[in-house]
Scaffold this motif. Structure first.
Motif, PDB file in Angstrom:
ATOM      1  N   GLU A  80       0.826  -1.210   0.000  1.00  0.00           N
ATOM      2  CA  GLU A  80       0.000   0.000   0.000  1.00  0.00           C
ATOM      3  C   GLU A  80       0.865   1.268   0.000  1.00  0.00           C
ATOM      4  N   GLU A  84       0.858   4.338  -2.708  1.00  0.00           N
ATOM      5  CA  GLU A  84       0.577   5.729  -2.337  1.00  0.00           C
ATOM      6  C   GLU A  84       1.720   6.662  -2.723  1.00  0.00           C
ATOM      7  N   GLU A 120      -5.217  -8.223 -10.817  1.00  0.00           N
ATOM      8  CA  GLU A 120      -5.325  -7.435  -9.589  1.00  0.00           C
ATOM      9  C   GLU A 120      -4.408  -6.216  -9.671  1.00  0.00           C
ATOM     10  N   ALA A 123      -5.863  -3.667 -12.040  1.00  0.00           N
ATOM     11  CA  ALA A 123      -7.001  -2.966 -11.427  1.00  0.00           C
ATOM     12  C   ALA A 123      -6.480  -1.838 -10.542  1.00  0.00           C
ATOM     13  N   GLN A 124      -5.362  -2.095  -9.877  1.00  0.00           N
ATOM     14  CA  GLN A 124      -4.768  -1.057  -9.026  1.00  0.00           C
ATOM     15  C   GLN A 124      -4.133   0.051  -9.870  1.00  0.00           C
ATOM     16  N   ARG A 126      -5.272   1.067 -12.645  1.00  0.00           N
ATOM     17  CA  ARG A 126      -6.418   1.900 -13.029  1.00  0.00           C
ATOM     18  C   ARG A 126      -6.831   2.837 -11.884  1.00  0.00           C
ATOM     19  N   GLU A 127      -6.942   2.250 -10.702  1.00  0.00           N
ATOM     20  CA  GLU A 127      -7.418   3.008  -9.546  1.00  0.00           C
ATOM     21  C   GLU A 127      -6.472   4.169  -9.196  1.00  0.00           C
ATOM     22  N   ARG A 128      -5.155   3.912  -9.286  1.00  0.00           N
ATOM     23  CA  ARG A 128      -4.168   4.904  -8.851  1.00  0.00           C
ATOM     24  C   ARG A 128      -3.704   5.848  -9.955  1.00  0.00           C
ATOM     25  N   LEU A 130      -5.203   6.348 -13.265  1.00  0.00           N
ATOM     26  CA  LEU A 130      -6.197   7.048 -14.087  1.00  0.00           C
ATOM     27  C   LEU A 130      -6.525   8.441 -13.536  1.00  0.00           C
ATOM     28  N   PRO A 131      -6.662   8.604 -12.193  1.00  0.00           N
ATOM     29  CA  PRO A 131      -6.923   9.957 -11.679  1.00  0.00           C
ATOM     30  C   PRO A 131      -5.802  10.948 -12.023  1.00  0.00           C
ATOM     31  N   ALA A 169      -6.680  -0.738 -19.244  1.00  0.00           N
ATOM     32  CA  ALA A 169      -6.911  -0.445 -17.825  1.00  0.00           C
ATOM     33  C   ALA A 169      -7.011   1.062 -17.601  1.00  0.00           C
ATOM     34  N   ASP A 171      -8.332   3.143 -19.868  1.00  0.00           N
ATOM     35  CA  ASP A 171      -9.349   3.624 -20.817  1.00  0.00           C
ATOM     36  C   ASP A 171      -8.751   4.265 -22.064  1.00  0.00           C
TER      37      ASP A 171
END
Ligand SMILES: [Zn+2]
Ligand SMILES: [Zn+2]
Length: 290
Positions: A80, A84, A120, A123-124, A126-128, A130-131, A169, A171
């Protein structure tokens, strides 16, 4: 349009003060810099005077500028804290890139650590990640350029085909591009030195990510054989890729106008020689008088 040929330049002591004379001595037509310690997580503020002088100096010489983000960044990490810190570190490189007028910020695509499945890890990503791409709304914002690895460990991207799921992942974000490192793709198993190998590899890249996504090339020869999964750069023409495939690279439509930066050994003299070699391969015998 001719491909600008240049290299990664040292900037310890000041972006403009150290970087600009080095770029001039190596004959660079494009430059790449670090804006933080590449082996750390620190996010240092820039020196506005050096930033301004660097921007002005690069603009005066029409040098496109690229930033290489720190190596520790890994959006696929199972830790994690690493995920971050990766966000903070890359956000810093992107902001500093804008400050100094960079066209692109190169980031390594990372690895699925801790034995986690690739799905997995992606997916992370994308989550971290893409923003961060969605934050690039200003017209002066750099592109984010994905650089694959030589294929060590649980690397998320090393072969051209690996870029497909990574782009998906994210987009296929409009600010997403690719930095192709010739040493890395060779080490990952694309035989750039074989007949038509460079063309085939570039064709595959375009078929996976689409046209117009290749924004930067890290031009490096390789100390190791094809498929060795080793990331050891060599001077242009002195390794297992050799000089000729770079002629094929310049001739491919996907590389039209795309800058090349070397990340080779040998210090200032080695760098100047590599830049000269690449320019000769680009320009052909007529213009070099060879
Ligand atoms: Zn590279
Ligand atoms: Zn490398």
């Amino acid at each position: 349009m001719r491909n600008p040929v240049g290299g990664h330049i040292p900037v310890a002591g000041g972006l403009a003060k150290t970087g600009l004379p080095y770029a001039a001595e190596m004959g660079a037509e494009a430059v790449q810099v670090f804006v933080a310690n590449p082996r750390g997580w620190a996010t240092p503020a820039g020196d506005p005077k050096q930033d301004e002088a660097f921007r002005a100096g690069c603009a005066a010489r029409s040098l496109p500028v690229y930033v290489h983000a720190p190596y520790l960044i890994n959006f696929g990490s199972h830790t994690e804290a690493t995920a971050e810190r990766s966000v903070e570190s890359l956000r810093h490189s992107l902001r500093r890139g804008r400050d100094i007028g960079a066209r692109g910020v190169v980031v390594h695509t990372g690895a699925a650590t801790g034995g986690r499945p690739r799905s997995e890890a992606l997916a992370q990503v994308r989550e971290r990640l893409l923003p961060l791409l969605d934050e690039l709304t200003h017209e002066d914002d750099p592109w984010l350029l994905l650089e694959g690895t030589a294929g060590q460990g649980a690397s998320l991207c090393s072969r051209m085909a690996d870029l497909g799921p990574y782009f998906d992942a994210l987009d296929r974000h409009p600010k997403l591009g690719v930095c192709l490192d010739t040493c890395h793709v060779f080490a990952a198993g694309h035989d750039l030195a074989g007949p038509g190998g460079m063309k085939q590899t570039l064709d595959e890249l375009v078929s996976v990510v689409g046209e117009g996504r290749l924004k930067l090339i890290h031009a490096n020869d390789s100390k190791d054989v094809v498929g060795a999964h080793k990331d050891r750069h060599e001077n242009i023409g002195s390794g297992h890729i050799g000089a000729e495939p770079f002629r094929e690279l310049f001739a491919h439509p996907a590389t039209e106008g795309v800058p090349l930066t070397i990340e080779t050994p040998g210090g200032k003299e080695g760098h100047a020689a590599d830049v000269a070699r690449l320019k000769a391969l680009r320009d052909g015998p007529e213009e070099t008088g060879a």
